[in-house]
Design an enzyme around this catalytic site. Structure first.
Site, PDB file in Angstrom:
ATOM      1  N   GLY A  14       0.813  -1.218   0.000  1.00 33.75           N
ATOM      2  CA  GLY A  14       0.000   0.000   0.000  1.00 33.75           C
ATOM      3  C   GLY A  14       0.838   1.255   0.000  1.00 33.75           C
ATOM      4  O   GLY A  14       1.969   1.270  -0.481  1.00 33.75           O
ATOM      5  N   GLY A  17       3.945   0.205   2.364  1.00 34.87           N
ATOM      6  CA  GLY A  17       4.799  -0.892   1.889  1.00 34.87           C
ATOM      7  C   GLY A  17       5.528  -0.565   0.600  1.00 34.87           C
ATOM      8  O   GLY A  17       6.755  -0.773   0.504  1.00 34.87           O
ATOM      9  N   ARG A  42      -3.610  -4.711  -7.099  1.00 28.43           N
ATOM     10  CA  ARG A  42      -2.572  -3.820  -6.549  1.00 28.43           C
ATOM     11  C   ARG A  42      -1.201  -4.217  -7.085  1.00 28.43           C
ATOM     12  O   ARG A  42      -0.404  -3.386  -7.489  1.00 28.43           O
ATOM     13  CB  ARG A  42      -2.533  -3.926  -5.018  1.00 28.43           C
ATOM     14  CG  ARG A  42      -3.385  -2.905  -4.312  1.00 28.43           C
ATOM     15  CD  ARG A  42      -2.501  -1.837  -3.652  1.00 28.43           C
ATOM     16  NE  ARG A  42      -3.289  -0.653  -3.379  1.00 28.43           N
ATOM     17  CZ  ARG A  42      -3.398  -0.081  -2.184  1.00 28.43           C
ATOM     18  NH1 ARG A  42      -2.778  -0.574  -1.151  1.00 28.43           N
ATOM     19  NH2 ARG A  42      -4.113   1.006  -2.034  1.00 28.43           N
ATOM     20  N   PRO A  93      -7.485  -0.751  10.131  1.00 31.51           N
ATOM     21  CA  PRO A  93      -8.591   0.231  10.227  1.00 31.51           C
ATOM     22  C   PRO A  93      -9.272   0.168  11.590  1.00 31.51           C
ATOM     23  O   PRO A  93      -9.114  -0.825  12.307  1.00 31.51           O
ATOM     24  CB  PRO A  93      -9.550  -0.233   9.129  1.00 31.51           C
ATOM     25  CG  PRO A  93      -9.307  -1.702   9.009  1.00 31.51           C
ATOM     26  CD  PRO A  93      -7.844  -1.902   9.298  1.00 31.51           C
ATOM     27  N   LEU A 167       6.022   8.491   7.539  1.00 32.82           N
ATOM     28  CA  LEU A 167       5.918   9.275   6.300  1.00 32.82           C
ATOM     29  C   LEU A 167       4.559   9.963   6.209  1.00 32.82           C
ATOM     30  O   LEU A 167       3.563   9.499   6.766  1.00 32.82           O
ATOM     31  CB  LEU A 167       6.141   8.382   5.070  1.00 32.82           C
ATOM     32  CG  LEU A 167       5.131   7.275   4.740  1.00 32.82           C
ATOM     33  CD1 LEU A 167       3.911   7.788   4.004  1.00 32.82           C
ATOM     34  CD2 LEU A 167       5.800   6.210   3.919  1.00 32.82           C
ATOM     35  N   ASN A 224       1.196  10.948  16.168  1.00 37.22           N
ATOM     36  CA  ASN A 224       0.047  11.374  15.365  1.00 37.22           C
ATOM     37  C   ASN A 224      -0.939  12.169  16.206  1.00 37.22           C
ATOM     38  O   ASN A 224      -1.501  13.164  15.746  1.00 37.22           O
ATOM     39  CB  ASN A 224      -0.647  10.157  14.732  1.00 37.22           C
ATOM     40  CG  ASN A 224      -0.024   9.803  13.383  1.00 37.22           C
ATOM     41  OD1 ASN A 224       0.913  10.471  12.936  1.00 37.22           O
ATOM     42  ND2 ASN A 224      -0.531   8.775  12.732  1.00 37.22           N
ATOM     43  N   CYS A 276      -5.119   8.480   8.856  1.00 45.43           N
ATOM     44  CA  CYS A 276      -4.565   8.014  10.132  1.00 45.43           C
ATOM     45  C   CYS A 276      -4.871   8.831  11.389  1.00 45.43           C
ATOM     46  O   CYS A 276      -5.013   8.244  12.457  1.00 45.43           O
ATOM     47  CB  CYS A 276      -3.057   7.846   9.992  1.00 45.43           C
ATOM     48  SG  CYS A 276      -2.679   6.471   8.883  1.00 45.43           S
TER      49      CYS A 276
HETATM   50  P1  NAD Z   1      -3.079   0.488   2.443  1.00 45.66           P
HETATM   51  O1  NAD Z   1      -4.516   0.164   2.610  1.00 45.66           O
HETATM   52  O2  NAD Z   1      -2.666   1.460   1.400  1.00 45.66           O
HETATM   53  O3  NAD Z   1      -2.266  -0.877   2.127  1.00 45.66           O
HETATM   54  C1  NAD Z   1      -2.391  -2.023   2.875  1.00 45.66           C
HETATM   55  C2  NAD Z   1      -2.272  -3.233   1.927  1.00 45.66           C
HETATM   56  O4  NAD Z   1      -2.244  -4.427   2.705  1.00 45.66           O
HETATM   57  C3  NAD Z   1      -3.413  -3.385   0.950  1.00 45.66           C
HETATM   58  O5  NAD Z   1      -2.920  -3.379  -0.368  1.00 45.66           O
HETATM   59  C4  NAD Z   1      -4.060  -4.742   1.315  1.00 45.66           C
HETATM   60  O6  NAD Z   1      -4.536  -5.460   0.184  1.00 45.66           O
HETATM   61  C5  NAD Z   1      -2.910  -5.453   1.964  1.00 45.66           C
HETATM   62  N1  NAD Z   1      -3.323  -6.532   2.871  1.00 45.66           N
HETATM   63  C6  NAD Z   1      -4.222  -6.456   3.889  1.00 45.66           C
HETATM   64  N2  NAD Z   1      -4.290  -7.627   4.523  1.00 45.66           N
HETATM   65  C7  NAD Z   1      -3.411  -8.466   3.910  1.00 45.66           C
HETATM   66  C8  NAD Z   1      -3.040  -9.809   4.120  1.00 45.66           C
HETATM   67  N3  NAD Z   1      -3.575 -10.520   5.130  1.00 45.66           N
HETATM   68  N4  NAD Z   1      -2.119 -10.363   3.303  1.00 45.66           N
HETATM   69  C9  NAD Z   1      -1.585  -9.656   2.298  1.00 45.66           C
HETATM   70  N5  NAD Z   1      -1.887  -8.358   2.059  1.00 45.66           N
HETATM   71  C10 NAD Z   1      -2.806  -7.773   2.847  1.00 45.66           C
HETATM   72  O7  NAD Z   1      -2.558   0.910   3.875  1.00 45.66           O
HETATM   73  P2  NAD Z   1      -1.345   1.917   4.202  1.00 45.66           P
HETATM   74  O8  NAD Z   1      -1.819   3.320   4.048  1.00 45.66           O
HETATM   75  O9  NAD Z   1      -0.130   1.456   3.485  1.00 45.66           O
HETATM   76  O10 NAD Z   1      -1.176   1.680   5.773  1.00 45.66           O
HETATM   77  C11 NAD Z   1      -0.604   0.495   6.277  1.00 45.66           C
HETATM   78  C12 NAD Z   1      -0.311   0.719   7.753  1.00 45.66           C
HETATM   79  O11 NAD Z   1       0.648   1.771   7.896  1.00 45.66           O
HETATM   80  C13 NAD Z   1      -1.503   1.128   8.607  1.00 45.66           C
HETATM   81  O12 NAD Z   1      -1.375   0.549   9.882  1.00 45.66           O
HETATM   82  C14 NAD Z   1      -1.362   2.633   8.713  1.00 45.66           C
HETATM   83  O13 NAD Z   1      -1.922   3.131   9.911  1.00 45.66           O
HETATM   84  C15 NAD Z   1       0.144   2.807   8.738  1.00 45.66           C
HETATM   85  N6  NAD Z   1       0.638   4.105   8.225  1.00 45.66           N
HETATM   86  C16 NAD Z   1       0.096   4.672   7.100  1.00 45.66           C
HETATM   87  C17 NAD Z   1       0.626   5.874   6.605  1.00 45.66           C
HETATM   88  C18 NAD Z   1       0.049   6.554   5.373  1.00 45.66           C
HETATM   89  O14 NAD Z   1       0.447   7.662   5.061  1.00 45.66           O
HETATM   90  N7  NAD Z   1      -0.861   5.962   4.634  1.00 45.66           N
HETATM   91  C19 NAD Z   1       1.705   6.464   7.243  1.00 45.66           C
HETATM   92  C20 NAD Z   1       2.254   5.846   8.370  1.00 45.66           C
HETATM   93  C21 NAD Z   1       1.710   4.660   8.848  1.00 45.66           C
HETATM   94  C1  UGA Z   2       0.286  12.122   9.042  1.00 46.02           C
HETATM   95  C2  UGA Z   2       1.607  12.403   9.777  1.00 46.02           C
HETATM   96  O1  UGA Z   2       2.062  13.714   9.437  1.00 46.02           O
HETATM   97  C3  UGA Z   2       2.678  11.365   9.419  1.00 46.02           C
HETATM   98  O2  UGA Z   2       3.853  11.596  10.191  1.00 46.02           O
HETATM   99  C4  UGA Z   2       2.138   9.968   9.720  1.00 46.02           C
HETATM  100  O3  UGA Z   2       3.077   8.977   9.337  1.00 46.02           O
HETATM  101  C5  UGA Z   2       0.860   9.749   8.952  1.00 46.02           C
HETATM  102  O4  UGA Z   2      -0.108  10.781   9.332  1.00 46.02           O
HETATM  103  C6  UGA Z   2       0.228   8.430   9.254  1.00 46.02           C
HETATM  104  O5  UGA Z   2       0.456   7.828  10.282  1.00 46.02           O
HETATM  105  O6  UGA Z   2      -0.574   8.052   8.386  1.00 46.02           O
HETATM  106  P1  UGA Z   2      -0.686  12.634   6.613  1.00 46.02           P
HETATM  107  O7  UGA Z   2      -2.008  12.241   7.211  1.00 46.02           O
HETATM  108  O8  UGA Z   2      -0.280  12.043   5.325  1.00 46.02           O
HETATM  109  O9  UGA Z   2       0.511  12.305   7.643  1.00 46.02           O
HETATM  110  O10 UGA Z   2      -0.706  14.216   6.379  1.00 46.02           O
HETATM  111  P2  UGA Z   2      -0.372  15.510   7.265  1.00 46.02           P
HETATM  112  O11 UGA Z   2       0.493  16.392   6.468  1.00 46.02           O
HETATM  113  O12 UGA Z   2       0.059  15.157   8.616  1.00 46.02           O
HETATM  114  O13 UGA Z   2      -1.798  16.232   7.343  1.00 46.02           O
HETATM  115  C7  UGA Z   2      -2.886  15.663   8.050  1.00 46.02           C
HETATM  116  C8  UGA Z   2      -4.073  16.615   8.036  1.00 46.02           C
HETATM  117  O14 UGA Z   2      -3.830  17.759   8.858  1.00 46.02           O
HETATM  118  C9  UGA Z   2      -4.401  17.161   6.642  1.00 46.02           C
HETATM  119  O15 UGA Z   2      -5.807  17.178   6.498  1.00 46.02           O
HETATM  120  C10 UGA Z   2      -3.845  18.566   6.666  1.00 46.02           C
HETATM  121  O16 UGA Z   2      -4.514  19.451   5.798  1.00 46.02           O
HETATM  122  C11 UGA Z   2      -4.079  18.944   8.118  1.00 46.02           C
HETATM  123  N1  UGA Z   2      -3.150  19.995   8.601  1.00 46.02           N
HETATM  124  C12 UGA Z   2      -1.820  19.741   8.668  1.00 46.02           C
HETATM  125  C13 UGA Z   2      -3.639  21.214   9.001  1.00 46.02           C
HETATM  126  O17 UGA Z   2      -4.863  21.459   8.946  1.00 46.02           O
HETATM  127  N2  UGA Z   2      -2.776  22.163   9.460  1.00 46.02           N
HETATM  128  C14 UGA Z   2      -1.439  21.943   9.536  1.00 46.02           C
HETATM  129  O18 UGA Z   2      -0.697  22.859   9.973  1.00 46.02           O
HETATM  130  C15 UGA Z   2      -0.949  20.702   9.123  1.00 46.02           C
END
Ligand code: NAD
Ligand code: UGA
Length: 467
Positions: A14, A17, A42, A93, A167, A224, A276
């Site tokens: 995702g 990854g 995907r 989720p 990230l 977060n 998140c």
């Molecule tokens: P995502 O939904 O984009 O990707 C997750 C992937 O995992 C999907 O493609 C899904 O098909 C796959 N999957 C689920 N169950 C599976 C299984 N049993 N076997 C194989 N594949 C499987 O999710 P994401 O945004 O990459 O987030 C992943 C984790 O990282 C979450 O816990 C999220 O909170 C965390 N996280 C996300 C972000 C972000 O910016 N999106 C940043 C930091 C941390």
């Molecule tokens: C956020 C964190 O910044 C990452 O460090 C973390 O890894 C990630 O969540 C996660 O765990 O998924 P992200 O949600 O991609 O990243 O985006 P941000 O830039 O943090 O913004 C989050 C929300 O806050 C957005 O809706 C943005 O518009 C809002 N925001 C951000 C504000 O309203 N004001 C600000 O000053 C900053």
């Protein structure tokens, strides 16, 4: 040395990854990395010309590494079998709300993580380091370790580490290349050192922090929560600004110039969205409640409550201003140009976007919407609003436009819902000519030049400014 990691598997292709492994592959040429997923679409997308995730710099990186040490595959078992180290980067989720519960807390659904743990246990014939990259509450790594122990083959050893990802969407590659810190939680020093050696290919050693598992798991949720809390803090002050005549940009500068506070993450807005912040605060609230800490739960609850308040009062202000004498007599039948729909600028992601909440409220009040976002595809906007149609959103009143001027043409009101910088470049003199009179602008992201708009004759309201 022979005990260095040379083979990695990442389960979950995702947002996390894919980009994470592309960067590891680019920085560690001697490591072979296979990213696997249960979703074949995907995986085909990662193997195609059009990647499933848009991030600046990602395309070139993936396309280069795909020909060398980075593979995307649906053969999960084979990738596990061949790897010394396995990242779990699947989604976590929130569980659906228990009916009747008034808590904003939500236990994360760790079923995908558990499924991965059971699979790793079943398939592994050699020792593995298993790394939780998904965001999980305290204790999840211990649960994974228990599952591996109970279901694993005899004589196969597992070490479980916590290595959360920080990230942000829109800057993923930059954040991965230059992380503020990398956390490696665990109690197996040898395994921690092996993962540390991977990161040390490009991350300066002082930025790689080893700690115990619970600290690492909690530091992710807390980071977060604290970032979201800053947004709620500045947004709470924006409401005060509007009441007393202060200007939120000046207040943010005034506060942020104190080095202890800092300028970052003080941009007033319609509230935080994204995949998140909500779910991780909900997870922290759930954790606090389950630990018997209701005061802590209530504290974080307020961060979410303030986030909702910001949208509520923005819509209330639109209704009040347009209902004044000489105005539009409310929103019934009025056309509103909505600029922006993504949850933040620089991405096409609409998960938990405040824009959708505002659009639904406007529709409920009888408005017709012309929506433009530079990056969100038309069908995503329509699907997202149609999903809310269950709560009486009239989707037939929505049209999606391919540029800002087409959205503005024929409208009575412009609302700014995402802080795209291109909205600053709009020729507002021309925009005014395209609109019905009197013309209104409501800036929910504090991005426009309000003085200039007022000079041109617009009725202007911006979050955090008295008008
Ligand atoms: P995502 O939904 O984009 O990707 C997750 C992937 O995992 C999907 O493609 C899904 O098909 C796959 N999957 C689920 N169950 C599976 C299984 N049993 N076997 C194989 N594949 C499987 O999710 P994401 O945004 O990459 O987030 C992943 C984790 O990282 C979450 O816990 C999220 O909170 C965390 N996280 C996300 C972000 C972000 O910016 N999106 C940043 C930091 C941390
Ligand atoms: C956020 C964190 O910044 C990452 O460090 C973390 O890894 C990630 O969540 C996660 O765990 O998924 P992200 O949600 O991609 O990243 O985006 P941000 O830039 O943090 O913004 C989050 C929300 O806050 C957005 O809706 C943005 O518009 C809002 N925001 C951000 C504000 O309203 N004001 C600000 O000053 C900053």
């Amino acid at each position: 040395p022979t005990d260095r990691i040379t083979s990695i598997c990442c389960i979950g292709a995702g947002y996390v990854g894919g980009p994470t492994c592309a960067v590891i592959a680019a920085k560690c040429p001697e490591i072979r990395i296979t990213v696997v997923d249960r979703d074949p679409d995907r995986i085909s997308a990662w193997n195609s010309d059009s990647l499933p995730v848009y991030e600046p710099g990602l395309d070139a990186l993936v396309k280069r590494q795909r020909n060398t040490n980075l593979t995307f595959s649906t053969d999960i078992d084979r990738a596990i079998d061949q790897a010394q180290l396995i990242f779990i980067a699947v989604n976590t989720p929130p569980m659906p709300h228990t009916h009747g519960s008034s808590s904003m807390g939500a236990k994360p659904d760790l079923s995908a993580v558990s499924e991965c743990a059971r699979r790793i246990a079943r398939v592994s014939l050699t020792d593995k380091i298993v790394v939780a990259k998904s965001t999980v509450p305290c204790g999840a790594c211990a649960t994974i370790a228990g599952m591996l122990r109970d279901n694993g083959q005899k004589g196969v050893g597992f070490s479980v580490l916590s290595n959360p990802e920080f990230l942000s969407e829109g800057t993923a590659v930059r954040d991965l290349l230059h992380p503020d810190r990398v956390l490696i939680g665990g109690d197996d020093r040898v395994a921690q050192d092996k993962l540390k050696a991977v990161y040390m290919h490009w991350v300066p050693e002082p930025r790689i922090l080893t700690m115990n598992t619970w600290s690492s798991e909690l530091a992710k949720l807390a980071s977060n929560a604290m970032l979201a809390q800053r947004v709620s803090s500045i947004n709470s002050i924006s409401a005060v600004c509007e009441a007393v005549g202060a200007d939120i940009a000046e207040v943010a500068r005034g506060c942020g110039s104190d080095e202890r506070i800092g300028q970052k993450f003080l941009r007033p807005s319609l509230g935080f969205g994204g995949s998140c912040f909500h779910k991780d605060i909900a997870s922290l609230i759930w954790l606090s409640e389950s630990l018997g800490l209701p005061e802590v739960a209530e504290y974080w609850h307020q961060v979410l409550a303030l986030n909702r308040f910001q949208i509520k009062r923005f819509v209330a202000r639109i209704l009040a201003d347009t209902s004044r004498e000489g105005g539009l007599s409310g929103l019934g039948g009025r056309r509103v140009a909505c600029l922006g729909f993504a949850f933040k600028e620089g991405t096409g992601d609409t998960r938990n976007t405040p824009a959708a909440d505002v659009c639904c409220e406007l529709l409920r009040n009888g408005a017709k919407l012309s929506i433009y976002d530079p990056r969100v595809p038309r069908h995503h906007i329509v699907d997202k609003l149609a999903m809310s149609a269950a709560s009486n959103c009239d989707i037939d009143s929505v049209s999606v436009c391919s540029d800002a001027y087409s959205a503005i043409a024929g409208s009575d009101i412009v609302v700014v819902l995402t802080a795209w910088s291109e909205f600053r470049q709009i020729d507002w003199e021309q925009a005014l000519k395209l609109m019905s009179q009197p013309a209104y602008v409501f800036d929910g992201q504090v991005v426009l030049d309000h003085g200039r708009l007022e000079q041109l004759g617009f009725n202007v309201f911006s979050i955090g400014r008295a008008h």
